[in-house]
Write an enzyme that holds these catalytic residues in place. Sequence first.
Site, mmCIF file in Angstrom:
data_model
loop_
_atom_site.group_PDB
_atom_site.id
_atom_site.type_symbol
_atom_site.label_atom_id
_atom_site.label_comp_id
_atom_site.label_asym_id
_atom_site.label_seq_id
_atom_site.Cartn_x
_atom_site.Cartn_y
_atom_site.Cartn_z
ATOM 1 N N GLY A 296 -12.359 -4.272 0.932
ATOM 2 C CA GLY A 296 -13.708 -3.851 1.259
ATOM 3 C C GLY A 296 -14.253 -2.838 0.278
ATOM 4 N N GLY B 265 -7.085 -6.869 0.126
ATOM 5 C CA GLY B 265 -7.206 -7.588 1.394
ATOM 6 C C GLY B 265 -6.316 -8.809 1.479
ATOM 7 C CE LYS C 130 -17.032 -13.862 10.856
ATOM 8 N NZ LYS C 130 -17.313 -12.763 11.807
ATOM 9 N NE ARG D 298 -4.222 -1.764 1.937
ATOM 10 C CZ ARG D 298 -5.028 -2.272 2.851
ATOM 11 N NH1 ARG D 298 -4.718 -2.134 4.128
ATOM 12 N NH2 ARG D 298 -6.126 -2.912 2.515
#
Length: 403
Positions: free
Chosen positions: A384, A360, A202, A37
């Site tokens: 995200g 991510g 998830k 990043r």
Amino acid sequence: MKTIDELLRQGVEGKRVFVRADLNVPQEGTTITDDGRIRAVLPTVKALTEAGAKVVVASHLGRPKGAPDPAFTLRFAASRLGELLGRPVAFAGDTIGSEAHSAVEGLGNGEVAVLENLRFNAGETSKDDAERAEFAARLAALADVYVGDGFGAVHRGHASVYDLPRLLPAYAGYLIATEVGVLKKLTDDVRRPYVVVLGGAKVSDKLGVIDHLLEKADRILIGGGMAYTFLKAKGHEVGISLLQEDQVPACLDYLARAEKKGVEFVLPVDVLVSPEFPDLKTKAPAHPTLVAADAIPADQEGLDIGPETRQLYASKLADAATVFWNGPMGVFEHPDYAEGTKAVAQALVDSPAFTVVGGGDSAAAVRTLGFDEDAFGHISTGGGASLEYLEGKTLPGLAALED
């Protein structure tokens, strides 16, 4: 959005340019374990310094509780930015206090200062509009122009992302312009077949994007912890694998909709299981067992896709023209459970398709497993943010730049 190129054409020599970057990098003590990043914001910072701007870089790191916390200092990220730029970078030990003002006032043309973690001030993430606006106004006092280049944070309505660009002339940096351009290729003008690979822990984290991509994709491959809720929805025993029981109805609905729309929805056919989660610190051998995906023992946990699934997924990716991948296929941090994620990454490398790694853990896995980043079409800096864009949501940080 107005872009940094427009700003540079107007001239920035001697101007204080506030760059909202995303320096939210993983650290172990004082060591940055993945500087991706930081490297992503280099083109914007270099262009501004070469044009003679006084560059003020700001970012968040982690989730401190609105107060200074040494565990989340940006000091080491600032040092790494200086190393990559090949020039000294000043560091201010606060965000809007005397150190920040002194650091900015001390900048010469073409020099850079990094402010301390924005989230050390409660105003950055406050849900109170007035508190957030006050913090944004005090940040605005440090600059003449705003450049948004922290793509990983544009889905947050935070002071430095949403309120601040409304107070200053605002432009999109090179990273944000690139990220948005790539995401448009996944939504507006898609080359087909369009294959989506989704993993991670998830199902609930991916509900919106699955819902949206059922209208866009030709094929969806599921792996990681979220696969076990889908397997449960199909009536299979999943043992002690990660399971979101409350999401089983949603999974059933997606499977039915995919069949109705002719979208190929592919689940694992074999998995690696173990009675316990592996030790990620020592990386001690885990000795997993290979079982069929519909025959997971009651006392075992699925931790990676098996070899047959790896081959199946590689074949489903082979003819793709566009691929979006978000989420690892297993616990890639442990060598005994890294092969599934590695196989998907290799399939993308081998593919002639336009391939996008959705930030991510997927981006971290690509680097951890030793792949050449240039072998992929694009590696996003915002997992995200990418997912919310693909869901069709309005991202506050992009909306503020468009205003």
